[in-house]
Design a protein around this motif. Structure first.
Motif, short mmCIF file in Angstrom:
data_model
loop_
_atom_site.label_atom_id
_atom_site.label_comp_id
_atom_site.label_asym_id
_atom_site.label_seq_id
_atom_site.Cartn_x
_atom_site.Cartn_y
_atom_site.Cartn_z
N VAL A 1 0.85 -1.19 0.00
CA VAL A 1 0.00 0.00 0.00
C VAL A 1 0.89 1.25 0.00
N PRO A 2 0.39 2.38 -0.47
CA PRO A 2 1.16 3.63 -0.41
C PRO A 2 1.40 4.04 1.05
N LEU B 1 6.88 -2.35 7.09
CA LEU B 1 7.92 -1.97 6.13
C LEU B 1 7.23 -1.45 4.89
N THR B 2 7.48 -0.18 4.58
CA THR B 2 6.86 0.44 3.42
C THR B 2 7.94 1.08 2.56
N HIS B 3 7.55 1.57 1.39
CA HIS B 3 8.52 2.18 0.48
C HIS B 3 7.92 3.42 -0.16
N PHE C 1 3.01 4.65 -6.15
CA PHE C 1 4.16 3.87 -5.72
C PHE C 1 5.43 4.48 -6.30
N PRO C 2 6.60 4.20 -5.67
CA PRO C 2 7.84 4.90 -6.05
C PRO C 2 8.21 4.79 -7.52
N TYR D 1 13.23 2.67 1.86
CA TYR D 1 12.50 1.73 2.71
C TYR D 1 12.32 2.38 4.08
N ASP D 2 11.11 2.42 4.56
CA ASP D 2 10.81 2.96 5.89
C ASP D 2 10.27 1.86 6.79
N LEU D 3 10.71 1.86 8.05
CA LEU D 3 10.13 0.99 9.07
C LEU D 3 9.26 1.86 9.97
N ALA D 4 8.00 1.54 10.05
CA ALA D 4 7.05 2.34 10.83
C ALA D 4 6.50 1.52 11.99
#
Length: 309
Positions: free
Chosen positions: A127-128, A143-145, A201-202, A267-270
């Motif tokens: 997902v965005p 984990l998102t991007h 998306f990226p 890459y982000d960890l939330a």
């Protein structure tokens, strides 16, 4: 204020409707409504207001949700600290990962956590970044991007940290006219037929940047979020594509560096704020950091060692 009623309020903030909260907490809608009414009496202020046939949080309700996050995080932390007296960090951590990030990192993360006492329950969720707060209703770590120029998914109720940067290259078939170039500039791609991903998306963000540089709207034949399918179409001559460097799995295809455009995804960890104070979550976050270093190290095969025994 009772902790469980604060949990009900937080679920409403995350899920939006009383019915969704009832389903998530295995309660009836009337029981959820009753708990919220009692919480409002305990707070001494209205927490909800009508919104058509639904209800929404008042300003006071939104403020209390932020404090509820802190209280519930402290409760989780206390439980984890008590567990630490019985040995090393233990417990189950729910993790959501986008598919190509999972393929790259999850084997390394699981190898890092071997014999740690921490179990991951992983699910693929593509997902965005704007959808991250919704995912945190069901997961401890997400984990998102995103495009490297895009905003962080962090906010008052989301703590986000950058894990790694992945360049985005141009993927072409070996017989393509540019395959031997090593690098390309956007102007050389103006007449290409593209295979891309869904908007938001990226990869699509970078394609729009190419359009800005060239002044030519890209001709997109297909939009697919599965990189394996995109690679198959590129190999069959149906177009070219933008491909995150570590996501490519077909050794017969050619990755060309894109010059003149900032082309990468982060890459982000939330997590929820303070979630990393839970020993089990902190252990998982550390495993992701190590996994990112190993997976992107020069000359690395991309595969962790297999368990023995």
């Amino acid at each position: 204020m009772a902790v469980e009623r604060l949990r009900v309020l937080r679920e409403l903030a995350d899920r939006g409707t009383v019915a969704a909260v009832a389903q998530a907490l295995s309660m009836t809608p009337s029981a959820v409504s009753q708990q919220l009414k009692v919480l409002a009496r305990e707070a001494g202020v209205a927490l909800l207001e009508p919104d058509g046939r639904r209800v929404r949080l008042t300003d006071a309700g939104r403020a209390l949700v932020v404090r509820a996050d802190e209280v519930l995080a402290a409760m989780d932390r206390a439980a984890s600290e008590m567990a630490s007296y019985r040995g090393s960090p233990r417990g189950q951590v729910r993790v959501a990962l986008f598919p190509s990030g999972a393929a790259l990192l999850l084997p390394h993360v699981l190898a890092e956590l071997r014999d740690s006492g921490v179990d991951i329950v992983a699910r693929d969720e593509d997902v965005p970044p704007i959808e991250v707060p919704r995912l945190l209703a069901d997961y401890d770590v997400v984990l998102t991007h995103r495009d490297e120029r895009g905003p962080s998914p962090g906010g008052p109720r989301v703590h986000s940290r950058v894990l790694m940067r992945e360049p985005i290259d141009v993927l072409v078939a070996p017989e393509h006219r540019l395959a031997r170039n090593g690098a390309v500039v956007p102007a050389e791609l103006a007449d290409e037929t593209w295979l891309s991903v869904r908007g938001g998306f990226p990869v699509d963000d970078v394609l729009r940047s190419i359009a800005t540089v060239t002044g030519v709207q890209p001709r997109i034949a297909q939009r697919l979020n599965d990189f394996t399918v995109i690679e198959a179409l590129v190999a069959s001559g149906y177009g070219v594509a933008l491909m995150p460097r570590y996501a490519s799995r077909n050794p017969e295809l050619v990755l060309l560096r894109l010059a003149g455009v900032r082309a990468a995804r982060l890459y982000d960890l939330a997590t929820r704020p303070h979630a990393e104070k839970r020993p089990a979550v902190a252990t998982v976050l550390a495993a992701f950091r190590t996994a990112a270093k190993r997976a992107t190290a020069p000359g690395n095969s991309g595969k962790p060692s297999k368990p023995t025994g």
